[in-house]
Design a protein around this motif. Structure first.
Motif, PDB file in Angstrom:
ATOM      1  N   GLU A 104       0.887  -1.209  -0.063  1.00  0.00           N
ATOM      2  CA  GLU A 104      -0.033   0.155   0.029  1.00  0.00           C
ATOM      3  C   GLU A 104       0.861   1.217  -0.169  1.00  0.00           C
ATOM      4  OE1 GLU A 104      -3.153   0.212  -0.161  1.00  0.00           O
ATOM      5  OE2 GLU A 104      -3.835  -1.880   0.150  1.00  0.00           O
ATOM      6  N   THR A 105       2.076   1.370   0.836  1.00  0.00           N
ATOM      7  CA  THR A 105       2.759   2.501   0.678  1.00  0.00           C
ATOM      8  C   THR A 105       3.778   2.565  -0.352  1.00  0.00           C
ATOM      9  OG1 THR A 105       2.737   2.198   3.141  1.00  0.00           O
ATOM     10  CG2 THR A 105       4.506   3.584   2.249  1.00  0.00           C
ATOM     11  N   TYR A 106       4.477   1.439  -0.954  1.00  0.00           N
ATOM     12  CA  TYR A 106       5.355   1.685  -1.747  1.00  0.00           C
ATOM     13  C   TYR A 106       4.893   1.166  -3.161  1.00  0.00           C
ATOM     14  CZ  TYR A 106       8.368   2.241   2.430  1.00  0.00           C
ATOM     15  OH  TYR A 106       8.659   2.420   3.727  1.00  0.00           O
ATOM     16  N   TYR A 107       4.027   0.357  -3.399  1.00  0.00           N
ATOM     17  CA  TYR A 107       4.022  -0.377  -4.603  1.00  0.00           C
ATOM     18  C   TYR A 107       2.698  -0.064  -5.497  1.00  0.00           C
ATOM     19  CZ  TYR A 107       4.629  -4.063  -8.094  1.00  0.00           C
ATOM     20  OH  TYR A 107       4.827  -4.693  -9.411  1.00  0.00           O
ATOM     21  N   LYS A 108       1.655   0.470  -4.759  1.00  0.00           N
ATOM     22  CA  LYS A 108       0.432   0.534  -5.320  1.00  0.00           C
ATOM     23  C   LYS A 108       0.374   1.831  -6.234  1.00  0.00           C
ATOM     24  CE  LYS A 108      -4.407   1.078  -3.939  1.00  0.00           C
ATOM     25  NZ  LYS A 108      -5.403   1.173  -2.863  1.00  0.00           N
ATOM     26  N   SER A 109       1.251   2.872  -5.831  1.00  0.00           N
ATOM     27  CA  SER A 109       1.156   3.990  -6.755  1.00  0.00           C
ATOM     28  C   SER A 109       1.673   3.624  -8.452  1.00  0.00           C
ATOM     29  CB  SER A 109       1.942   5.070  -6.110  1.00  0.00           C
ATOM     30  OG  SER A 109       3.384   4.945  -6.000  1.00  0.00           O
ATOM     31  N   TYR A 110       2.555   2.508  -8.464  1.00  0.00           N
ATOM     32  CA  TYR A 110       2.928   2.197  -9.725  1.00  0.00           C
ATOM     33  C   TYR A 110       2.033   1.695 -10.611  1.00  0.00           C
ATOM     34  CZ  TYR A 110       8.017   3.106  -8.028  1.00  0.00           C
ATOM     35  OH  TYR A 110       9.183   3.417  -7.293  1.00  0.00           O
ATOM     36  N   GLU A 111       0.773   1.347 -10.036  1.00  0.00           N
ATOM     37  CA  GLU A 111      -0.113   0.397 -11.068  1.00  0.00           C
ATOM     38  C   GLU A 111      -0.843   1.830 -11.610  1.00  0.00           C
ATOM     39  OE1 GLU A 111      -2.585  -1.052  -7.799  1.00  0.00           O
ATOM     40  OE2 GLU A 111      -1.175  -2.697  -7.392  1.00  0.00           O
ATOM     41  N   ASP A 112      -0.597   2.865 -11.474  1.00  0.00           N
ATOM     42  CA  ASP A 112      -1.390   4.028 -12.084  1.00  0.00           C
ATOM     43  C   ASP A 112      -0.693   4.335 -13.579  1.00  0.00           C
ATOM     44  OD1 ASP A 112      -2.770   4.887  -9.927  1.00  0.00           O
ATOM     45  OD2 ASP A 112      -1.416   6.435  -8.988  1.00  0.00           O
ATOM     46  N   SER A 113       0.684   3.576 -13.626  1.00  0.00           N
ATOM     47  CA  SER A 113       1.216   3.717 -15.131  1.00  0.00           C
ATOM     48  C   SER A 113       0.648   2.628 -15.965  1.00  0.00           C
ATOM     49  CB  SER A 113       2.783   3.401 -14.822  1.00  0.00           C
ATOM     50  OG  SER A 113       2.915   2.148 -14.554  1.00  0.00           O
ATOM     51  N   ALA A 114      -0.299   1.577 -15.487  1.00  0.00           N
ATOM     52  CA  ALA A 114      -0.793   0.468 -16.103  1.00  0.00           C
ATOM     53  C   ALA A 114      -1.746   0.920 -17.456  1.00  0.00           C
ATOM     54  CB  ALA A 114      -1.342  -0.606 -15.550  1.00  0.00           C
ATOM     55  N   ASP A 115      -2.037   0.543 -18.400  1.00  0.00           N
ATOM     56  CA  ASP A 115      -2.720   0.821 -19.659  1.00  0.00           C
ATOM     57  C   ASP A 115      -3.985   0.091 -19.360  1.00  0.00           C
ATOM     58  OD1 ASP A 115      -1.072   2.234 -21.401  1.00  0.00           O
ATOM     59  OD2 ASP A 115       0.088   0.335 -21.612  1.00  0.00           O
ATOM     60  N   ILE A 116      -3.980  -1.171 -18.493  1.00  0.00           N
ATOM     61  CA  ILE A 116      -5.076  -2.024 -18.163  1.00  0.00           C
ATOM     62  C   ILE A 116      -4.948  -2.542 -16.827  1.00  0.00           C
ATOM     63  CG2 ILE A 116      -6.343  -4.092 -18.741  1.00  0.00           C
ATOM     64  CD1 ILE A 116      -5.282  -3.917 -21.859  1.00  0.00           C
ATOM     65  N   ILE A 117      -6.079  -2.159 -16.117  1.00  0.00           N
ATOM     66  CA  ILE A 117      -5.847  -3.061 -14.725  1.00  0.00           C
ATOM     67  C   ILE A 117      -7.155  -3.989 -14.709  1.00  0.00           C
ATOM     68  CG2 ILE A 117      -6.480  -2.350 -12.243  1.00  0.00           C
ATOM     69  CD1 ILE A 117      -5.439   0.656 -12.545  1.00  0.00           C
ATOM     70  N   ILE A 118      -6.456  -5.056 -14.171  1.00  0.00           N
ATOM     71  CA  ILE A 118      -7.426  -6.323 -13.939  1.00  0.00           C
ATOM     72  C   ILE A 118      -7.657  -6.340 -12.184  1.00  0.00           C
ATOM     73  CG2 ILE A 118      -7.811  -8.531 -14.173  1.00  0.00           C
ATOM     74  CD1 ILE A 118      -5.875  -8.726 -16.541  1.00  0.00           C
TER      75      ILE A 118
END
Length: 208
Positions: free
Chosen positions: A181-195
């Motif tokens: 939640e603190t370090y990794y989650k924000s990187y998901e914003d760069s995804a074109d598709i989220i499942i």
């Protein structure tokens, strides 16, 4: 969009005869490996490479040499960039993109093998890929799930495939989720598709 519809979309996208690099990333137990294998199954084996990034995660004993300022009493998990050999991973991805062959890193559950640079489709799967510059890929897919589903999947995988004790998985789960939640989650914003797989429901979101 259902998973079948998404796989059909990806099959069409990757079947245009061009070179493609796709990353599939997300937190532990999000379903990355399963989805990557499902995608691999619908693509011609002579056209696609799968590079799994787990071997680029730094050994847990070495990770004990550093600590998190936010969670100083927790062992550093794979949710932090410092836990990954990102330069080595980028080097191997770039080599494949340039048409060169590579020898993958041997792991107890993933024997070393040669990936052929002549194959036009490259799928990068694993947590490490999330920390790389999105410009390295022409399509990024992030998988996420709820805490309970993550724990159940990690228990199933880590005890049966990786030989870890259930007590160890349970003890490390809270730290993994907090650091995600603190370090990794924000990187998901760069995804074109989220499942998103929550409460056994799969929701696919196209961000662009």
């Amino acid at each position: 969009m259902t998973k079948i519809e998404l796989l059909d979309y990806l099959h069409n996208y990757l079947s245009d005869g061009q070179r493609h690099t796709v990353r599939i990333f997300g937190h532990g137990g999000a379903g990355k490996s399963t989805f990557a294998k499902e995608l691999l199954e619908i693509l011609p084996s002579d056209k696609v490479n799968l590079l799994e990034t787990d071997p680029y995660i730094i050994n847990g004993e070495l990770r004990q040499l550093v600590s998190s300022k936010d969670f100083p009493n927790q062992k550093v998990t794979a949710s932090m960039p410092v836990s990954h050999e990102l330069n080595s991973l980028k080097r191997d991805i770039t080599a494949l993109q340039m048409g060169m062959d590579i020898l993958t890193i041997d792991e107890p559950w993933t024997p070393s093998r040669i990936l052929k640079g002549s194959k036009p489709i490259l799928i990068i799967e694993g947590m490490s890929a999330g920390f790389l510059n999105e410009a390295l890929f022409d399509l990024s897919i992030a998988l996420v799930t709820d805490e309970e589903t993550e724990l159940n999947r990690r228990l199933e995988r880590d005890t049966k495939v990786r030989g870890r004790h259930a007590d160890f998985v349970l003890q490390t789960h809270l730290a993994r989720r907090q650091q995600y939640e603190t370090y990794y989650k924000s990187y998901e914003d760069s995804a074109d598709i989220i499942i998103s797989q929550i409460n056994n429901q799969i929701i696919t979101t196209f961000k662009n």
